[in-house]
Design a protein around this motif. Structure first.
Motif, PDB file in Angstrom:
ATOM      1  N   SER A  58       0.865  -1.193   0.000  1.00 24.22           N
ATOM      2  CA  SER A  58       0.000   0.000   0.000  1.00 24.22           C
ATOM      3  C   SER A  58       0.897   1.236   0.000  1.00 24.22           C
ATOM      4  O   SER A  58       2.038   1.185   0.460  1.00 24.22           O
ATOM      5  N   LEU A  59       0.333   2.340  -0.501  1.00 23.82           N
ATOM      6  CA  LEU A  59       1.124   3.579  -0.564  1.00 23.82           C
ATOM      7  C   LEU A  59       1.655   4.038   0.797  1.00 23.82           C
ATOM      8  O   LEU A  59       2.824   4.372   0.913  1.00 23.82           O
ATOM      9  N   PRO A  60       0.803   4.029   1.844  1.00 22.94           N
ATOM     10  CA  PRO A  60       1.343   4.450   3.146  1.00 22.94           C
ATOM     11  C   PRO A  60       2.554   3.617   3.566  1.00 22.94           C
ATOM     12  O   PRO A  60       3.530   4.153   4.100  1.00 22.94           O
ATOM     13  N   SER A  61       2.482   2.305   3.306  1.00 20.80           N
ATOM     14  CA  SER A  61       3.614   1.432   3.692  1.00 20.80           C
ATOM     15  C   SER A  61       4.882   1.821   2.930  1.00 20.80           C
ATOM     16  O   SER A  61       5.975   1.844   3.492  1.00 20.80           O
ATOM     17  N   ILE A  62       4.715   2.147   1.640  1.00 14.21           N
ATOM     18  CA  ILE A  62       5.879   2.529   0.828  1.00 14.21           C
ATOM     19  C   ILE A  62       6.523   3.792   1.399  1.00 14.21           C
ATOM     20  O   ILE A  62       7.742   3.875   1.550  1.00 14.21           O
ATOM     21  N   PHE A  63       5.699   4.771   1.753  1.00 11.35           N
ATOM     22  CA  PHE A  63       6.229   6.016   2.327  1.00 11.35           C
ATOM     23  C   PHE A  63       6.957   5.746   3.642  1.00 11.35           C
ATOM     24  O   PHE A  63       8.065   6.227   3.867  1.00 11.35           O
ATOM     25  N   LEU A  64       6.308   4.956   4.515  1.00 13.39           N
ATOM     26  CA  LEU A  64       6.923   4.712   5.832  1.00 13.39           C
ATOM     27  C   LEU A  64       8.189   3.867   5.700  1.00 13.39           C
ATOM     28  O   LEU A  64       9.155   4.077   6.438  1.00 13.39           O
ATOM     29  N   ASP A  65       8.212   2.926   4.747  1.00 12.58           N
ATOM     30  CA  ASP A  65       9.445   2.131   4.525  1.00 12.58           C
ATOM     31  C   ASP A  65      10.592   3.065   4.145  1.00 12.58           C
ATOM     32  O   ASP A  65      11.712   2.920   4.631  1.00 12.58           O
ATOM     33  N   ASN A  66      10.294   4.023   3.273  1.00 13.21           N
ATOM     34  CA  ASN A  66      11.333   4.976   2.857  1.00 13.21           C
ATOM     35  C   ASN A  66      11.844   5.787   4.041  1.00 13.21           C
ATOM     36  O   ASN A  66      13.036   6.028   4.177  1.00 13.21           O
ATOM     37  N   ILE A  67      10.908   6.192   4.903  1.00  9.69           N
ATOM     38  CA  ILE A  67      11.307   6.963   6.088  1.00  9.69           C
ATOM     39  C   ILE A  67      12.195   6.106   6.994  1.00  9.69           C
ATOM     40  O   ILE A  67      13.213   6.568   7.521  1.00  9.69           O
ATOM     41  N   CYS A  68      11.804   4.837   7.152  1.00  8.02           N
ATOM     42  CA  CYS A  68      12.556   3.953   8.055  1.00  8.02           C
ATOM     43  C   CYS A  68      13.949   3.599   7.501  1.00  8.02           C
ATOM     44  O   CYS A  68      14.816   3.154   8.239  1.00  8.02           O
ATOM     45  N   HIS A  69      14.147   3.809   6.205  1.00  3.25           N
ATOM     46  CA  HIS A  69      15.468   3.543   5.617  1.00  3.25           C
ATOM     47  C   HIS A  69      16.377   4.776   5.669  1.00  3.25           C
ATOM     48  O   HIS A  69      17.515   4.723   5.204  1.00  3.25           O
ATOM     49  N   VAL A  70      15.847   5.886   6.205  1.00  3.47           N
ATOM     50  CA  VAL A  70      16.680   7.093   6.286  1.00  3.47           C
ATOM     51  C   VAL A  70      17.837   6.835   7.244  1.00  3.47           C
ATOM     52  O   VAL A  70      17.636   6.365   8.359  1.00  3.47           O
ATOM     53  N   GLU A 123      -0.167   0.127  13.239  1.00  4.57           N
ATOM     54  CA  GLU A 123       0.381   0.750  14.471  1.00  4.57           C
ATOM     55  C   GLU A 123       1.575   1.647  14.153  1.00  4.57           C
ATOM     56  O   GLU A 123       1.786   2.676  14.785  1.00  4.57           O
ATOM     57  N   ARG A 124       2.359   1.222  13.134  1.00  6.52           N
ATOM     58  CA  ARG A 124       3.542   2.010  12.774  1.00  6.52           C
ATOM     59  C   ARG A 124       3.128   3.428  12.375  1.00  6.52           C
ATOM     60  O   ARG A 124       3.716   4.421  12.804  1.00  6.52           O
ATOM     61  N   ASN A 125       2.082   3.516  11.539  1.00  2.00           N
ATOM     62  CA  ASN A 125       1.616   4.833  11.093  1.00  2.00           C
ATOM     63  C   ASN A 125       1.106   5.661  12.265  1.00  2.00           C
ATOM     64  O   ASN A 125       1.431   6.844  12.397  1.00  2.00           O
ATOM     65  N   GLU A 126       0.304   5.027  13.143  1.00  2.00           N
ATOM     66  CA  GLU A 126      -0.234   5.749  14.306  1.00  2.00           C
ATOM     67  C   GLU A 126       0.904   6.284  15.166  1.00  2.00           C
ATOM     68  O   GLU A 126       0.845   7.395  15.706  1.00  2.00           O
ATOM     69  N   CYS A 127       1.957   5.469  15.285  1.00  2.00           N
ATOM     70  CA  CYS A 127       3.117   5.866  16.083  1.00  2.00           C
ATOM     71  C   CYS A 127       3.770   7.107  15.456  1.00  2.00           C
ATOM     72  O   CYS A 127       4.043   8.095  16.141  1.00  2.00           O
ATOM     73  N   PHE A 128       3.964   7.088  14.142  1.00  2.00           N
ATOM     74  CA  PHE A 128       4.568   8.248  13.463  1.00  2.00           C
ATOM     75  C   PHE A 128       3.688   9.491  13.607  1.00  2.00           C
ATOM     76  O   PHE A 128       4.191  10.594  13.831  1.00  2.00           O
ATOM     77  N   LEU A 129       2.370   9.303  13.475  1.00  2.21           N
ATOM     78  CA  LEU A 129       1.462  10.453  13.575  1.00  2.21           C
ATOM     79  C   LEU A 129       1.590  11.134  14.938  1.00  2.21           C
ATOM     80  O   LEU A 129       1.486  12.349  15.054  1.00  2.21           O
ATOM     81  N   SER A 130       1.847  10.316  15.985  1.00  2.00           N
ATOM     82  CA  SER A 130       1.914  10.891  17.337  1.00  2.00           C
ATOM     83  C   SER A 130       3.139  11.791  17.514  1.00  2.00           C
ATOM     84  O   SER A 130       3.222  12.553  18.471  1.00  2.00           O
ATOM     85  N   PHE A 131       4.112  11.707  16.597  1.00  2.00           N
ATOM     86  CA  PHE A 131       5.321  12.543  16.710  1.00  2.00           C
ATOM     87  C   PHE A 131       5.239  13.837  15.901  1.00  2.00           C
ATOM     88  O   PHE A 131       6.158  14.643  15.906  1.00  2.00           O
ATOM     89  N   LYS A 132       4.139  14.013  15.168  1.00  2.00           N
ATOM     90  CA  LYS A 132       4.018  15.241  14.375  1.00  2.00           C
ATOM     91  C   LYS A 132       3.838  16.446  15.301  1.00  2.00           C
ATOM     92  O   LYS A 132       3.060  16.382  16.256  1.00  2.00           O
ATOM     93  N   VAL A 133       4.538  17.537  15.004  1.00  2.00           N
ATOM     94  CA  VAL A 133       4.456  18.747  15.843  1.00  2.00           C
ATOM     95  C   VAL A 133       3.789  19.873  15.046  1.00  2.00           C
ATOM     96  O   VAL A 133       4.367  20.359  14.078  1.00  2.00           O
ATOM     97  N   PRO A 134       2.571  20.300  15.452  1.00  2.00           N
ATOM     98  CA  PRO A 134       1.940  21.408  14.720  1.00  2.00           C
ATOM     99  C   PRO A 134       2.685  22.723  14.969  1.00  2.00           C
ATOM    100  O   PRO A 134       3.135  22.977  16.084  1.00  2.00           O
TER     101      PRO A 134
END
Length: 549
Positions: free
Chosen positions: A43-55, A75-86
């Protein structure tokens, strides 16, 4: 792709993100040529998060956020969302290039100029709806195209770019809708959207409204979970579908359907309601007088009520969706009670009178407030609100009460100047957003049990619940603190706007000390205060005069 990465990796440079964007775009090209290539089934979200995790060195820049990579989706996406800073301190607001070079830069490096704009807006607003950011960029480009022809490029852009940022209220309503979906669940969310769609497209058949409602619910779910790419894709698809059936939906979206895809969605969302079809029959026959009412209601509760919402809403564009949901809830409760009696029709015989009474009560609240605002002006209206709301929730900080009061006054100013038939949906619609914002804050720091009850109990009844809320009798005022009423020469020397705010804060602090004060007592003190300021500001030694008075 740039928006998605910038919203997750807010500390990453534009160049750094450009490499990640290139990876995803390259993969997209590969998958178009060969669907079976590696990663193409993800899925697209997984592709984006995989790229982030390879940074490389993700942990160095983002600390604990790197631990999200060990989790499985979703859960991985929810975890990343919790770190976003407005609105983070480490990202400055967008600075456009100087007026003397911006037009040349736009002509020579259009992609980079607009890319930096998108990048900055996305980093600063990690929850901002991606389609909104794209349409902001489109508006920015239109502004550049027209201002670069003007003599004073800077002044032209100042005006236009300001307008762009103020006009995009869509993001606020988007986040609000996500909040309602999260807090009250799918049934309430769908009920509210069903009422709005039926008001907006009253000529469309029920089946078509249900189809787009189902799509919208899916789109919101994706957007609210931060899955912006799927969300945008599905949204564009829905708009294409609606544009292919303009005759079915609305005569008011033609100009939107002629626009490019990026601007089309925004335009359709903001389009006005279509005209109501002529000669719609009264609903009393089908929903009150018919012998089949209880049979239909018991056969399929939700379908029956959905049809009621649709039929009622398309006949009443002048009501708010919240009021329509309250009417529906009242009707449902009545049927649940009456259909168990030997003579249901007699039991719900006076339903129409009850209904009209409730509508009139809501309209009266709007009428009274608009009359108060028109007769006394914004300043006195804000004062009245501050008195009312400080008594309801004296625990809230003075700054926050002032902010809520100012937002509610702005709603009044915006909605009371509209024609009669648009005032109610405008005021209750915007007040629901203000109340939701307040309720979201109180989840982390509860205010008092009345507020908790109004916030949690029912979406449709939130606004009437707050309106009806009385003085918080369990509140114990803090011990007297003379600093709260500290008068100095600023009362005379500060700019008028600042003096005004100082006086409002004083009023709030006064009521926090004595929430049971009557209007009469407040007026006496306020008049005394005005007289004191008037007298002391004329003296040479202002401070000692104030101290004495």
């Amino acid at each position: 792709a740039l928006i998605t990465f910038a919203q997750y990796l807010q500390r990453c440079s534009y160049e750094g993100l450009s490499n990640l964007v290139k990876n995803v775009v390259d993969l997209a090209h590969t998958c178009v040529d060969n669907e079976d290539a590696p990663d193409c089934t993800k899925s697209l979200p997984s592709i984006f998060l995989d790229n982030i995790c390879h940074v490389e060195k993700l942990r160095d820049s983002y600390g604990a956020m790197a631990d999200c990579c060990a989790k499985a989706d979703p859960e991985r996406n929810e975890c990343f969302l919790s770190f976003k800073v407005p609105q983070p301190d480490f990202v400055q607001p967008y600075q456009r290039p100087a007026s003397d070079v911006i037009c040349q830069e736009y002509q020579q490096n259009r992609v980079s100029l607009l890319g930096h704009f998108i990048y900055t807006v996305a980093r600063r607003n990690p929850f901002l709806y991606a389609p909104t950011i794209l349409s902001l960029a489109a508006d920015y480009e239109h502004a550049l195209q027209s201002c670069c022809k003007e003599a004073d490029v800077g002044a032209c852009l100042d005006e236009k770019v300001d307008q762009i940022f103020h006009s995009k209220k869509v993001s606020v309503t988007q986040q609000y809708s996500c909040g309602i979906l999260r807090k009250f669940g799918e049934r309430t969310f769908k009920g509210n959207k069903l009422a709005l769609l039926s008001q907006k497209y009253p000529k469309a058949p029920f089946s078509e409204i249900l189809k787009i409602l189902k799509d919208i619910k899916g789109i919101y779910k994706e957007c609210c979970e931060g899955d912006m790419v799927e969300c945008m894709d599905d949204r564009a698809e829905l708009m294409t579908y609606m544009c292919s059936k303009q005759d079915v939906f609305s005569s008011k979206i033609k100009h939107c359907c002629d626009k490019p895809v990026v601007e089309r969605s925004q335009c359709i969302i903001e389009a006005e309601f279509d005209d109501k079809p002529e000669g719609l029959p009264s609903l009393v026959e089908k929903y009150i007088e018919s012998q089949e009412v209880c049979k239909s209601f018991e056969a399929d509760h939700d379908v029956f009520l959905s049809e009621f919402v649709y039929e009622y809403s398309r006949r009443h564009p002048e009501l708010s969706t919240q009021l329509i949901l309250r009417i529906t809830k009242g009707y449902e409760t009545l049927l649940e009670k009456c259909c168990k009696t030997p003579n249901p029709a007699e039991c719900y015989g006076n339903a129409v009178e009850e209904l009209n009474k409730h509508i009139k009560e809501t309209q009266d609240v709007v009428k009274t407030n608009c009359e108060l605002l028109t007769a006394h002006g914004e300043r006195d209206f804000l004062k009245a609100l501050l008195i009312r709301y400080t008594k309801k929730m004296p625990q809230v900080s003075t700054e926050t009460l002032l902010e809520i009061g100012q937002k509610m006054t702005a709603v009044g100013t915006k909605c009371c100047q509209l024609p009669e038939d648009k005032r109610l949906p405008c005021s209750e619609g915007y007040l629901s957003i203000v109340i939701h914002d307040m309720c979201r804050r109180q989840e982390t720091t509860p205010i008092n049990e009345h507020v908790t009850h109004c916030c949690d109990d029912s979406y449709a009844y939130r606004r009437p619940c707050f309106t009806a809320m009385g003085v918080d009798t369990k509140y114990v005022p803090p011990p007297f603190n003379p600093d709260m009423f500290n008068f100095d020469e600023k009362l005379c020397t500060a700019p008028p706007a600042e003096q005004e705010i100082g006086q409002m804060k004083l009023l709030v602090n006064l009521i926090k000390r004595k929430p049971q004060m009557t209007e009469e007592q407040i007026k006496t003190i306020a008049d005394g205060f005005v007289a004191m300021v008037d007298k002391c500001c004329k003296q040479t030694d202002i401070e000692s005069c104030l101290g004495e008075e």
